[in-house]
Scaffold this active site. Structure first.
Site, PDB file in Angstrom:
ATOM      1  N   CYS A  21       0.809  -1.214   0.000  1.00  0.00           N
ATOM      2  CA  CYS A  21       0.000   0.000   0.000  1.00  0.00           C
ATOM      3  C   CYS A  21       0.841   1.262   0.000  1.00  0.00           C
ATOM      4  O   CYS A  21       2.006   1.256   0.354  1.00  0.00           O
ATOM      5  CB  CYS A  21      -0.900   0.030   1.227  1.00  0.00           C
ATOM      6  SG  CYS A  21      -1.915  -1.432   1.379  1.00  0.00           S
ATOM      7  N   GLY A  47       0.253   0.176  -5.056  1.00  0.00           N
ATOM      8  CA  GLY A  47      -1.037  -0.486  -4.934  1.00  0.00           C
ATOM      9  C   GLY A  47      -1.943  -0.135  -6.080  1.00  0.00           C
ATOM     10  O   GLY A  47      -2.282   1.037  -6.266  1.00  0.00           O
ATOM     11  N   ASN A 122      -0.313   1.510   5.779  1.00  0.00           N
ATOM     12  CA  ASN A 122       0.613   0.737   4.947  1.00  0.00           C
ATOM     13  C   ASN A 122       1.419  -0.156   5.875  1.00  0.00           C
ATOM     14  O   ASN A 122       2.018   0.320   6.833  1.00  0.00           O
ATOM     15  CB  ASN A 122       1.547   1.686   4.181  1.00  0.00           C
ATOM     16  CG  ASN A 122       2.683   0.961   3.452  1.00  0.00           C
ATOM     17  OD1 ASN A 122       3.760   1.506   3.295  1.00  0.00           O
ATOM     18  ND2 ASN A 122       2.448  -0.255   3.003  1.00  0.00           N
ATOM     19  N   GLY A 123       1.436  -1.437   5.553  1.00  0.00           N
ATOM     20  CA  GLY A 123       2.147  -2.391   6.394  1.00  0.00           C
ATOM     21  C   GLY A 123       1.256  -3.578   6.667  1.00  0.00           C
ATOM     22  O   GLY A 123       0.191  -3.719   6.066  1.00  0.00           O
ATOM     23  N   TYR A 262      13.176  -3.164  -4.821  1.00  0.00           N
ATOM     24  CA  TYR A 262      12.101  -3.293  -5.801  1.00  0.00           C
ATOM     25  C   TYR A 262      10.943  -2.321  -5.598  1.00  0.00           C
ATOM     26  O   TYR A 262      10.414  -1.767  -6.545  1.00  0.00           O
ATOM     27  CB  TYR A 262      11.549  -4.720  -5.758  1.00  0.00           C
ATOM     28  CG  TYR A 262      10.269  -4.909  -6.548  1.00  0.00           C
ATOM     29  CD1 TYR A 262      10.306  -5.092  -7.928  1.00  0.00           C
ATOM     30  CD2 TYR A 262       9.028  -4.880  -5.919  1.00  0.00           C
ATOM     31  CE1 TYR A 262       9.134  -5.240  -8.658  1.00  0.00           C
ATOM     32  CE2 TYR A 262       7.848  -5.029  -6.648  1.00  0.00           C
ATOM     33  CZ  TYR A 262       7.908  -5.209  -8.014  1.00  0.00           C
ATOM     34  OH  TYR A 262       6.751  -5.349  -8.728  1.00  0.00           O
TER      35      TYR A 262
END
Ligand code: AMP
Length: 489
Positions: A21, A47, A122-123, A262
């Protein structure tokens, strides 16, 4: 945020949500929602499944949550006009399957006893399922299958009086990775977990405070980078300014090293270090560690490109675009089944025959996960007439699943967890295969070496050393803990 039904050890296939996310927030700007839409557009790579924005206009909260790309849903003026106010937060979510759709799309929103509260995460939490079971036992009703909703429940049921104290109270019960952006009718709050596994940065746009996952989301709206939110820090933004709190016990910083490999956009900067430059240095390290006698260095675009440039510069072998990527298809991982995933690779990449034919090539990609991409690309290079194919991977072998919000399949599906490097080389049919060493990766991010007792980053996907307790996962499989951290396993 992740669907906490995800269990990388026992999941038979990718038939459930796996999410990565991006989060964004802006406080004190005209057209806050339009700026949030732009910020989310810059974070689209984090996302692509769904996106949402919640705004506050001084009286009411407004929310738009949609399945699909930010540009497809938030570029229409009528959508933005339904999001009035000078404060807005947003979220963009990645998922490998359609799954349960809208109910999991963030920001999540709840009417608490003390007023409205919106939350973007996010996570991935590592004990959300355990807490959820306990909350359900006490009668709580969950609307989504998202671990983020657990935070909402814990905030709602905290006995503390003030919102900030309620959030701190809630976060003290949870383990795992979280970069949060929250909105109440008085404040925007940003918070990073004590290890700072996922990123969160602060910017300034003519006096408006911006929070975002990556600096590329500041660039798109012309905001100035101010600083990173520190691991374990909570920033409370109100009309009185920005307050910084340190509500948690200090833990060692463990930023996700895969963000550099990445996940992040190459034009983003983390900790003062350009992601692009790190990727080039990774390529140079790789060339020094694993030279190949070859005629041309070919990146697997786009994620392998900066490392391939670094490899070519360091090795003196010319760089060329031997693979052309079609930009109108999503990431390979977006396909829910293995057969479609194979097709996805063909849809996405094509050989540029004139560059390949008769040449000994070095093929550079950022990582091998299932091996699907490598297998197809190598075949494509052979069909295009490559004389030799030497594969160089810009990270160590991915041997372990991520429990902190990066989509990886369960351990058994990771090629490197099942095979030695020689076996992998035979499987993907290359003349030689080499991965970057873990120390090479640490050198590329600017460290002298990896501190094996207390690693400077979260590199669990390469080492199996997880920085937090994996409480939910313990029921289904053994996981090696990083004993040096000793944080309540
Ligand atoms: P695979 O085909 O399963 O080996 O996947 C490897 C490819 O997927 C590499 O080319 C990476 O660029 C990309 N990749 C690696 N990790 C992820 C991830 N978490 N989400 C999406 N794509 C990824």
């Amino acid at each position: 945020m992740d669907d906490f039904t995800l269990d990388p050890f026992s999941s038979p296939d990718d038939d459930r949500f796996h999410e990565e996310c991006g989060v964004f927030g802006i406080f004190g700007a005209k057209n806050a929602a339009a700026l949030a839409a732009l910020g989310l557009h810059a974070l689209q790579h984090r996302g692509q499944e769904a996106a949402g924005i919640t705004s506050f206009d001084g009286r009411e909260f407004h929310s738009e949550r949609h399945i699909g790309l930010v540009g497809d849903n938030f570029s229409k003026p009528n959508v933005i006009s339904r999001l009035p106010g000078d404060w807005a937060i947003g979220h963009t979510r990645y998922s490998t399957t359609g799954g349960s759709g809208l109910r999991n799309v963030q920001p999540l929103y709840a009417e608490l006893a003390i007023g409205g509260f919106a939350l973007a995460h996010n996570g991935n939490l590592t004990n959300a399922m355990t807490i959820q079971r306990e909350l359900q036992r006490r009668g709580a009703i969950f609307q989504s299958t998202s671990d983020t909703e657990t935070i909402l429940h814990l905030v709602a049921t905290s006995q503390r009086a003030a919102l900030v104290d309620k959030i701190v109270d809630a976060l003290k019960s949870i383990e795992g990775a979280y970069s949060l952006v929250c909105l109440s009718q008085e404040k925007m709050i940003g918070c990073r977990d004590p290890h700072g596994i996922r990123p969160l940065i602060m910017g300034d746009l003519d006096g408006a405070v911006v929070l975002a996952s990556e600096t590329c989301a500041l660039d798109i709206i012309g905001a100035r980078f101010v600083r990173e939110i520190e691991p374990g820090e909570m920033v409370v933004i109100s009309n009185r300014g920005v307050d910084s709190l340190r509500p948690f016990d200090k833990r060692p910083s463990r930023f996700c090293i895969f963000e550099y490999v990445y996940f992040a956009r190459p034009d983003s900067v983390y900790g003062g270090t350009s992601v692009y430059q790190v990727r080039k240095r990774i390529g140079a390290e790789l060339a020094r560690e694993s030279h190949a006698e070859a005629d041309v260095v070919i990146p697997v675009p786009d994620s392998g490109t900066p490392a391939a440039i670094g490899f070519a510069e360091a090795s003196g072998i010319p760089f060329d675009f031997g693979i052309i990527r079609n930009h109108y298809v999503g990431r390979t991982f977006i396909s829910p089944t293995d057969s479609i995933r194979h097709m996805g690779v063909k849809l996405k990449h094509n050989a540029n025959r004139t560059v390949i034919e008769g040449k000994r090539i070095v093929l550079v990609d950022d990582s091998i996960v299932r091996g699907t991409t490598s297998l197809k690309i190598v075949q494509m290079m052979r069909e295009a007439g490559a004389a030799e194919v030497h594969m160089r991977i810009a990270s160590p072998p991915t041997t372990d699943s991520c429990f902190y919000g990066v989509d990886t399949p369960e351990k058994g599906k990771l090629l490197a967890s099942r095979m030695t490097i020689d076996e992998m080389a035979r499987y993907i049919q290359v003349d030689s295969l080499a991965f970057l060493s873990i120390d090479g990766l640490y050198r590329a991010v600017g460290e002298m070496a990896r501190d094996n007792d207390n690693p400077q980053y979260c590199d669990a996907c390469f080492t199996g050393q997880y920085p937090t307790a994996l409480i939910d996962a313990y029921s289904s499989g053994p996981v090696r803990q990083l004993s040096a951290v000793g944080d309540g396993t």
